[in-house]
Design an enzyme around this catalytic site. Structure first.
Site, mmCIF file in Angstrom:
data_model
loop_
_atom_site.group_PDB
_atom_site.id
_atom_site.type_symbol
_atom_site.label_atom_id
_atom_site.label_comp_id
_atom_site.label_asym_id
_atom_site.label_seq_id
_atom_site.Cartn_x
_atom_site.Cartn_y
_atom_site.Cartn_z
ATOM 1 N N HIS A 19 4.954 24.617 -6.020
ATOM 2 C CA HIS A 19 4.553 23.714 -5.201
ATOM 3 C C HIS A 19 3.494 24.314 -4.202
ATOM 4 O O HIS A 19 2.567 23.637 -3.675
ATOM 5 C CB HIS A 19 5.932 23.864 -4.280
ATOM 6 C CG HIS A 19 5.754 22.975 -2.867
ATOM 7 N ND1 HIS A 19 6.700 21.746 -2.979
ATOM 8 C CD2 HIS A 19 5.266 23.037 -1.825
ATOM 9 C CE1 HIS A 19 6.402 21.181 -1.613
ATOM 10 N NE2 HIS A 19 5.784 22.103 -0.953
ATOM 11 N N GLU A 20 3.314 25.663 -3.855
ATOM 12 C CA GLU A 20 2.374 25.956 -2.867
ATOM 13 C C GLU A 20 0.987 25.997 -3.759
ATOM 14 O O GLU A 20 -0.047 25.681 -3.043
ATOM 15 C CB GLU A 20 2.836 27.372 -2.548
ATOM 16 C CG GLU A 20 3.961 27.377 -1.407
ATOM 17 C CD GLU A 20 3.523 26.745 -0.260
ATOM 18 O OE1 GLU A 20 2.240 26.764 0.113
ATOM 19 O OE2 GLU A 20 4.615 26.172 0.342
ATOM 20 N N HIS A 23 -0.454 22.762 -3.540
ATOM 21 C CA HIS A 23 -1.318 22.654 -2.226
ATOM 22 C C HIS A 23 -2.643 23.030 -2.434
ATOM 23 O O HIS A 23 -3.653 22.164 -1.812
ATOM 24 C CB HIS A 23 -0.593 23.226 -1.021
ATOM 25 C CG HIS A 23 0.804 22.538 -0.722
ATOM 26 N ND1 HIS A 23 0.865 21.131 -0.511
ATOM 27 C CD2 HIS A 23 1.842 23.071 -0.352
ATOM 28 C CE1 HIS A 23 2.220 20.846 -0.228
ATOM 29 N NE2 HIS A 23 2.851 22.189 -0.008
#
Length: 209
Positions: A19-20, A23
């Protein structure tokens, strides 16, 4: 710690790490190299782990048999002033990338379960955990409460007048992270069980249960 608990925590850790990284990857594509220069565009969990959000909180939730399973990694840094692409959608694209990759993981493992789940109960259990955790992360992070990702996405899609008012609200909570985090915790306390049941139902639908 039982094997089942360990597996759930490992799945959650890698889900929040991916997820990170998503980003940071999208920010890099838009022209901001901050995450890349800090070595955060890696799947090595050591670069991303937050002891509280990645280990302690998830472990407590699993041990307590909570249906609401959530966690986080250290936020990947980015500077929207470096964006050369994306225009007003820049921050929304970066924010939405995390939940989007969780949706992809959930759908990918749902398909694998449809193909292989019937022949391997162990794979079905692990695969369903991947689907459930990633659906949970995707939906929860899209709630428009700062500092969750949904707040940045909502800022970009609201009409100009409403967007200005909401941006002030978002800025206030981002400058007071404890207030924003308190609202998130209140949401979990009030609606966590119902939210988890919704996620479980949707996850079962995805895998054909």
């Amino acid at each position: 710690m039982s094997l089942e608990i360990l597996v759930l925590i490992i799945i959650l850790i890698f889900s929040v790490v991916i997820h990170e990284v998503a980003h940071g990857y999208v920010a890099n594509v838009l022209g901001d190299p901050t995450a890349r220069l800090q070595g955060r565009l890696t799947l090595n969990p050591i670069r991303h782990l937050d002891p509280v959000g990645s280990v302690i909180i998830p472990a407590l939730l699993v041990v307590s048999s909570s249906p609401f399973l959530f966690g986080w990694a250290k936020p990947v840094p980015y500077n929207p002033y470096n964006f050369q692409k994306g225009g007003k959608w820049g921050e929304a694209l970066v924010a939405g990338a995390g939940p989007a990759v969780n949706v992809f993981l959930a759908l990918f493992f749902a398909v694998l379960i449809q193909i292989f789940g019937a022949t391997s109960p162990a794979f079905f259990e692990v695969g369903f955990a991947v689907v459930y955790i990633n659906v949970m992360l995707a939906i929860f992070n899209m709630i428009p409460i700062p500092p969750l990702d949904g707040s940045k996405v909502l800022s970009a899609i609201l009409p100009v007048g409403l967007g200005i008012h909401y941006e002030r609200f978002r800025s206030m909570l981002e400058f007071n992270p404890f207030l924003g985090f308190s609202i998130v915790i209140l949401f979990i306390v009030l609606f966590g069980n119902n939210f988890a049941q919704l996620v479980i139902g949707f996850s079962r639908f995805l895998v054909g249960m």
